[in-house]
Design an enzyme around this catalytic site. Sequence first.
Site, short mmCIF file in Angstrom:
data_model
loop_
_atom_site.label_atom_id
_atom_site.label_comp_id
_atom_site.label_asym_id
_atom_site.label_seq_id
_atom_site.Cartn_x
_atom_site.Cartn_y
_atom_site.Cartn_z
N CYS A 73 -17.87 8.05 -23.02
CA CYS A 73 -19.05 8.83 -22.79
C CYS A 73 -18.86 10.16 -22.32
O CYS A 73 -18.18 10.63 -21.25
CB CYS A 73 -19.44 7.89 -21.19
SG CYS A 73 -20.66 8.64 -20.32
N CYS A 76 -20.28 11.58 -19.01
CA CYS A 76 -19.60 10.96 -17.90
C CYS A 76 -18.05 12.06 -18.01
O CYS A 76 -17.80 12.52 -16.93
CB CYS A 76 -18.63 9.72 -18.15
SG CYS A 76 -20.01 8.40 -18.48
#
Length: 148
Positions: A73, A76
């Site tokens: 991600c 993230c």
Amino acid sequence: MAETHTHTHTLTCLACGQGNRLPADRLDQSPKCGTCGAALMPAKPVAIDLATLERAARRDSLPLLVDFWAPWCGPCRAMAPEFERAAGLLAGRARLAKIDTQSHPDATVRFDIRGIPAFILFRDGREAARLAGARPAAQLADWVRGQS
Ligand SMILES: [Zn+2]
């Protein structure tokens, strides 16, 4: 007596999962886990698994802010340094931990995570609030302060 210092904190060691009890006035004295010696008030977010998260969420008396993230991600990964900075901004007020939902998909199910990054603040044995999406450290810290 004007004031007593009998209040104690229960802190789950984020390294080994052991519960530690210590007087509130020792929180700012770099307390260490009685079992493994790891710092109980680490300066940086600690990577944990679901078992440790469950224990800490249930019994810790200090708020715990958890970052649900995954290596695949992008947002993230971009959030990681901000989360680390937030740990500094919240030092003494909350502990920060992160859980890799790719390695621990059971955590995604357990906490019904719909998208990442997601942040859950645990306090007094339960989920106090949650927030979705990456944001600057200061915003995250303000959000945590606003919950107490
Ligand atoms: Zn420990």
